[in-house]
Design a protein around this motif. Structure first.
Motif, mmCIF file in Angstrom:
data_model
loop_
_atom_site.group_PDB
_atom_site.id
_atom_site.type_symbol
_atom_site.label_atom_id
_atom_site.label_comp_id
_atom_site.label_asym_id
_atom_site.label_seq_id
_atom_site.Cartn_x
_atom_site.Cartn_y
_atom_site.Cartn_z
ATOM 1 N N VAL A 125 -67.637 20.385 36.676
ATOM 2 C CA VAL A 125 -66.231 20.077 36.428
ATOM 3 C C VAL A 125 -66.022 19.822 34.946
ATOM 4 O O VAL A 125 -66.829 19.134 34.303
ATOM 5 N N CYS A 126 -64.937 20.365 34.410
ATOM 6 C CA CYS A 126 -64.468 20.003 33.071
ATOM 7 C C CYS A 126 -63.305 19.041 33.224
ATOM 8 O O CYS A 126 -62.295 19.383 33.847
ATOM 9 N N VAL A 127 -63.448 17.843 32.682
ATOM 10 C CA VAL A 127 -62.368 16.858 32.692
ATOM 11 C C VAL A 127 -61.592 16.989 31.397
ATOM 12 O O VAL A 127 -62.165 16.934 30.303
ATOM 13 N N ILE A 128 -60.291 17.196 31.527
ATOM 14 C CA ILE A 128 -59.417 17.392 30.374
ATOM 15 C C ILE A 128 -58.535 16.164 30.190
ATOM 16 O O ILE A 128 -57.850 15.738 31.125
ATOM 17 N N ILE A 129 -58.566 15.599 28.977
ATOM 18 C CA ILE A 129 -57.765 14.420 28.668
ATOM 19 C C ILE A 129 -56.894 14.728 27.461
ATOM 20 O O ILE A 129 -57.394 14.906 26.344
ATOM 21 N N ALA A 130 -55.593 14.851 27.678
ATOM 22 C CA ALA A 130 -54.647 14.994 26.569
ATOM 23 C C ALA A 130 -54.270 13.598 26.093
ATOM 24 O O ALA A 130 -53.833 12.766 26.898
ATOM 25 N N ALA A 131 -54.453 13.328 24.812
ATOM 26 C CA ALA A 131 -54.288 11.963 24.304
ATOM 27 C C ALA A 131 -53.319 11.930 23.130
ATOM 28 O O ALA A 131 -53.466 12.690 22.173
ATOM 29 N N ARG A 132 -52.365 11.036 23.220
ATOM 30 C CA ARG A 132 -51.409 10.815 22.132
ATOM 31 C C ARG A 132 -51.302 9.302 21.918
ATOM 32 O O ARG A 132 -50.773 8.587 22.775
ATOM 33 N N ASN A 133 -51.854 8.815 20.822
ATOM 34 C CA ASN A 133 -51.830 7.372 20.521
ATOM 35 C C ASN A 133 -52.362 6.558 21.701
ATOM 36 O O ASN A 133 -51.714 5.646 22.208
ATOM 37 N N GLY B 137 -47.995 18.841 20.226
ATOM 38 C CA GLY B 137 -47.526 19.968 21.026
ATOM 39 C C GLY B 137 -47.127 19.604 22.446
ATOM 40 O O GLY B 137 -46.592 20.431 23.166
ATOM 41 N N GLY B 138 -47.417 18.366 22.862
ATOM 42 C CA GLY B 138 -47.092 17.948 24.217
ATOM 43 C C GLY B 138 -48.248 18.192 25.170
ATOM 44 O O GLY B 138 -49.211 18.903 24.861
ATOM 45 N N PRO B 139 -48.177 17.603 26.372
ATOM 46 C CA PRO B 139 -49.304 17.664 27.312
ATOM 47 C C PRO B 139 -49.655 19.068 27.778
ATOM 48 O O PRO B 139 -50.836 19.373 27.957
ATOM 49 N N SER B 140 -48.662 19.923 27.976
ATOM 50 C CA SER B 140 -48.964 21.279 28.444
ATOM 51 C C SER B 140 -49.740 22.060 27.391
ATOM 52 O O SER B 140 -50.741 22.727 27.700
ATOM 53 N N PHE B 141 -49.293 21.992 26.157
ATOM 54 C CA PHE B 141 -49.981 22.688 25.070
ATOM 55 C C PHE B 141 -51.410 22.167 24.936
ATOM 56 O O PHE B 141 -52.367 22.941 24.793
ATOM 57 N N ALA B 142 -51.566 20.850 24.975
ATOM 58 C CA ALA B 142 -52.886 20.241 24.822
ATOM 59 C C ALA B 142 -53.816 20.667 25.957
ATOM 60 O O ALA B 142 -54.986 21.010 25.734
ATOM 61 N N ARG B 143 -53.326 20.631 27.175
ATOM 62 C CA ARG B 143 -54.171 20.999 28.311
ATOM 63 C C ARG B 143 -54.555 22.466 28.273
ATOM 64 O O ARG B 143 -55.697 22.828 28.580
ATOM 65 N N ASN B 144 -53.623 23.334 27.894
ATOM 66 C CA ASN B 144 -53.955 24.751 27.790
ATOM 67 C C ASN B 144 -55.020 24.987 26.729
ATOM 68 O O ASN B 144 -55.915 25.821 26.903
ATOM 69 N N ALA B 145 -54.932 24.261 25.608
ATOM 70 C CA ALA B 145 -55.945 24.400 24.559
ATOM 71 C C ALA B 145 -57.316 23.999 25.092
ATOM 72 O O ALA B 145 -58.337 24.642 24.791
ATOM 73 N N ALA B 146 -57.357 22.942 25.900
ATOM 74 C CA ALA B 146 -58.627 22.495 26.468
ATOM 75 C C ALA B 146 -59.170 23.503 27.476
ATOM 76 O O ALA B 146 -60.381 23.744 27.540
ATOM 77 N N ILE B 147 -58.304 24.088 28.279
ATOM 78 C CA ILE B 147 -58.742 25.082 29.256
ATOM 79 C C ILE B 147 -59.386 26.272 28.542
ATOM 80 O O ILE B 147 -60.438 26.771 28.951
ATOM 81 N N VAL B 148 -58.764 26.707 27.447
ATOM 82 C CA VAL B 148 -59.308 27.837 26.683
ATOM 83 C C VAL B 148 -60.684 27.506 26.115
ATOM 84 O O VAL B 148 -61.595 28.351 26.104
#
Length: 337
Positions: free
Chosen positions: A6-14, A69-80
């Motif tokens: 499993v890859c755990v993706i954490i989008a973090a802003r402050n 970029g917001g959570p969607s942008f961040a999560r997509n970057a992590a998926i890539v």
């Protein structure tokens, strides 16, 4: 299913105050092969805290974004950037309960698999490492499109518990096969939109009642600070879903109901924004511009004022919010009647 990765993706802003706990809870799980943190242009010490949380196993990586970029942008970057066959989203102020993935990977009959969420008031979460959930029977259920959308239609005076809040483990193969990623136009309801589109594509979305995810409910949570236009974008996302030709009419009817609810919330909030920024005359002009504006605005304003009146009179006050509750109603703990 043997040796899931499993890859755990954490989008973090402050998220300097909370992210160390989130990372530790992910690295604790043996099924986790990667933890990808996307630092979404934080202005606090998030990056330093993330580096300090590394356990030396080589599983933690960080992507730093210079522009938010917001959570969607961040999560997509992590998926890539990641490679594991399964993806699990973890919010930066939440945590996994120990053994979560063992429960979810007990069977392989799903494309999305989610469990119950323990919603914990911030003032009740003094030490999340000591928080445990009762062991409930799994009581599995597969969500079809209508059931999922219905589960995202909220009710006034009822504690929020929409199914879009679920945090499933996701098959990367399913996402890739159908070309699915997070909608980067959305900063509200991005999980809901992805899940809905996946189920419309035939995803087997399994939910179990046992609890493996802890969500901290904070007054200052970023998810509770959405802008008025975010509501409009979410309603527009529903219209895009309605354009899917394969959806049966019953599914479209439920989807239209969700779209109307979100759109009405947007119209009411936009009315209040116009009133605050340009005055009552401009707000009245906006309300009277169309019947589709006027009806939800009048209904919403009346309901808000009625609620306030009842509270002042001591009637109909809301029950105290429990320190802990479950997103999905849970059955009796294992071993109890």
């Amino acid at each position: 299913m043997t040796e899931p990765e499993v890859c755990v993706i954490i989008a973090a802003r402050n998220a300097a105050r909370t992210i160390a706990v989130a990372i530790a809870s992910a690295l604790r799980e043996p099924e986790v092969a990667e933890v990808v943190v996307v630092d979404d242009a934080s202005t606090d010490d998030t990056a330093e805290v993330v580096r300090a949380a590394d356990d030396g196993s080589g599983r933690l990586s960080v992507i730093r974004l210079d522009v938010n970029g917001g959570p969607s942008f961040a999560r997509n970057a992590a998926i890539v950037s990641s490679k594991s066959p399964f993806i699990s989203i973890l919010d930066a102020d939440d945590f996994f309960l120990e053994g979560r993935f063992r429960e979810l990977f007990a069977s392989a009959d799903w494309d999305f698999a989610a469990d119950n969420i323990m919603m914990i008031r911030d003032d009740a979460a003094t030490d999340v490492s000591k928080i445990t959930a009762p062991r409930f029977s799994a009581d599995p259920e597969f969500l079809d499109f209508e059931r999922f959308i219905e589960g995202n239609i909220s009710s006034r005076r009822v504690q929020r518990g929409e199914l879009g809040f679920l945090k499933p483990v996701i098959s990367r193969a399913f996402l890739d096969r159908h070309g699915l990623r997070y909608d980067e136009n959305l900063r509200l309801g991005e999980d809901y939109e992805l899940y809905a589109r996946a189920v419309a594509c035939g995803a087997r979305f399994k939910v179990i009642r046992s609890c493996g995810y802890g969500a901290i409910v904070r007054a200052d949570s970023l998810s509770g600070q959405h802008k008025t236009q975010d509501l409009k974008r979410l309603a527009d996302a529903d219209l895009a879903l309605l354009a899917i030709d394969s959806l049966p009419e019953g599914s479209k009817a439920v989807l239209r109901k969700h779209e109307r609810q979100v759109r009405d919330k947007y119209r009411l909030r936009n009315f209040l924004d116009v009133k605050n920024e340009r005055g009552l005359t401009a707000a009245a002009a906006y309300a009277l511009a169309s019947q589709s504006n006027l009806i939800p605005i009048v209904r919403g304003v009346a309901a808000d004022k009625l609620d306030a009146l009842f509270r002042r009179a001591g009637f109909g006050s809301k029950q105290p919010v429990p320190s802990r509750r479950f997103l999905m109603a849970a059955t009796s703990p294992v071993g109890e009647a």
